[in-house]
Design a protein around this motif. Structure first.
Motif, PDB file in Angstrom:
ATOM      1  N   TYR A   1     -29.492 -20.622  16.249  1.00  0.00           N
ATOM      2  CA  TYR A   1     -29.442 -20.802  14.798  1.00  0.00           C
ATOM      3  C   TYR A   1     -29.959 -19.572  14.075  1.00  0.00           C
ATOM      4  CZ  TYR A   1     -34.457 -21.864  15.133  1.00  0.00           C
ATOM      5  OH  TYR A   1     -35.806 -21.802  15.374  1.00  0.00           O
ATOM      6  N   ASN A   2     -29.598 -19.471  12.803  1.00  0.00           N
ATOM      7  CA  ASN A   2     -30.104 -18.427  11.907  1.00  0.00           C
ATOM      8  C   ASN A   2     -30.988 -19.057  10.854  1.00  0.00           C
ATOM      9  OD1 ASN A   2     -28.710 -16.355  13.105  1.00  0.00           O
ATOM     10  ND2 ASN A   2     -27.199 -16.134  11.490  1.00  0.00           N
ATOM     11  N   LEU A   3     -32.081 -18.399  10.538  1.00  0.00           N
ATOM     12  CA  LEU A   3     -32.878 -18.734   9.357  1.00  0.00           C
ATOM     13  C   LEU A   3     -32.411 -17.771   8.271  1.00  0.00           C
ATOM     14  CD1 LEU A   3     -36.456 -19.054  10.891  1.00  0.00           C
ATOM     15  CD2 LEU A   3     -34.806 -20.866  10.416  1.00  0.00           C
ATOM     16  N   CYS A   4     -31.922 -18.289   7.147  1.00  0.00           N
ATOM     17  CA  CYS A   4     -31.294 -17.470   6.111  1.00  0.00           C
ATOM     18  C   CYS A   4     -32.098 -17.481   4.813  1.00  0.00           C
ATOM     19  CB  CYS A   4     -29.881 -17.979   5.833  1.00  0.00           C
ATOM     20  SG  CYS A   4     -28.829 -18.032   7.282  1.00  0.00           S
ATOM     21  N   TYR A   5     -32.305 -16.302   4.262  1.00  0.00           N
ATOM     22  CA  TYR A   5     -33.013 -16.116   2.994  1.00  0.00           C
ATOM     23  C   TYR A   5     -32.104 -15.335   2.054  1.00  0.00           C
ATOM     24  CZ  TYR A   5     -36.959 -17.624   5.765  1.00  0.00           C
ATOM     25  OH  TYR A   5     -37.796 -18.360   6.577  1.00  0.00           O
ATOM     26  N   CYS A   6     -32.248 -15.571   0.758  1.00  0.00           N
ATOM     27  CA  CYS A   6     -31.298 -15.040  -0.213  1.00  0.00           C
ATOM     28  C   CYS A   6     -32.016 -14.292  -1.344  1.00  0.00           C
ATOM     29  CB  CYS A   6     -30.493 -16.204  -0.777  1.00  0.00           C
ATOM     30  SG  CYS A   6     -29.235 -15.727  -1.934  1.00  0.00           S
TER      31      CYS A   6
ATOM     32  N   PHE B   1     -24.782 -12.444  -3.471  1.00  0.00           N
ATOM     33  CA  PHE B   1     -25.974 -12.925  -2.780  1.00  0.00           C
ATOM     34  C   PHE B   1     -26.245 -11.959  -1.633  1.00  0.00           C
ATOM     35  CE2 PHE B   1     -24.405 -16.848  -4.646  1.00  0.00           C
ATOM     36  CZ  PHE B   1     -25.576 -17.403  -5.134  1.00  0.00           C
ATOM     37  N   PHE B   2     -27.438 -11.390  -1.586  1.00  0.00           N
ATOM     38  CA  PHE B   2     -27.849 -10.568  -0.457  1.00  0.00           C
ATOM     39  C   PHE B   2     -28.662 -11.466   0.465  1.00  0.00           C
ATOM     40  CE2 PHE B   2     -27.147  -7.545  -3.870  1.00  0.00           C
ATOM     41  CZ  PHE B   2     -26.375  -6.594  -3.233  1.00  0.00           C
ATOM     42  N   ASN B   3     -28.244 -11.539   1.711  1.00  0.00           N
ATOM     43  CA  ASN B   3     -28.891 -12.430   2.671  1.00  0.00           C
ATOM     44  C   ASN B   3     -29.665 -11.643   3.705  1.00  0.00           C
ATOM     45  OD1 ASN B   3     -27.833 -14.979   1.717  1.00  0.00           O
ATOM     46  ND2 ASN B   3     -25.858 -14.238   2.422  1.00  0.00           N
ATOM     47  N   LEU B   4     -30.834 -12.154   4.045  1.00  0.00           N
ATOM     48  CA  LEU B   4     -31.637 -11.670   5.161  1.00  0.00           C
ATOM     49  C   LEU B   4     -31.667 -12.813   6.154  1.00  0.00           C
ATOM     50  CD1 LEU B   4     -33.679  -9.806   6.599  1.00  0.00           C
ATOM     51  CD2 LEU B   4     -35.452 -10.790   5.127  1.00  0.00           C
TER      52      LEU B   4
END
Length: 145
Positions: free
Chosen positions: A109-114, A124-127
């Motif tokens: 899985y990915n943990l996604c931050y915006c 939207f820039f995602n980390l």
């Protein structure tokens, strides 16, 4: 943005421009790289840290296993460390891929931050942090959507 989350001992700030610092393609920040559009508009995703990963080898300058994010997260750090630094993720994306093979484990899985930069409010820039089934960081990457 004025919103912040909190943990027992500290305040977690939302993502900022500085969270997208990267050294590549002549730019020190992924937001600036996106804004330049100098033929790099097809670079939708840059992995800034990878381990035992076969994906994204076309951008080796951005891949390093001995660096850390602006908030101190390194490869191998735990889910708890990511959440302590960045707060609860905006989104979790579950998947299986043998492209992210790490000690015989599959990334799950990915943990996604915006982040939204005021210069590009439509983007939207995602980390994202790719996590293995033991909840350890395998890959850290930037992406715009």
């Amino acid at each position: 943005m004025e919103v912040s989350g909190s943990t027992e001992n500290s305040t977690i700030l939302p993502l900022s421009y500085e969270d997208f610092n990267v050294n590549g393609f002549g730019y020190s920040n992924y937001v600036d790289l996106y804004g330049a559009g100098n033929g790099y508009e097809d670079v939708e995703r840059i992995s800034i840290m990878t381990t035992n990963c076969t994906a994204y080898t076309e951008y080796p300058d951005q891949m390093s296993s001995d660096t850390e994010t602006s908030r101190g997260i390194k490869l191998g750090d735990s889910r708890e460390q990511v959440i302590a630094a960045y707060g609860e993720p905006r989104n979790e994306v579950v998947y299986r891929s043998k492209a992210y093979n790490h000690d015989g484990l599959e990334s799950q899985y990915n943990l996604c931050y915006c982040y939204i930069d005021e210069r590009y409010p439509e983007v939207f820039f995602n980390l994202s942090f790719s996590m293995d089934q033991n909840d350890n960081v395998l890959t850290v990457h930037f992406q715009q959507a």
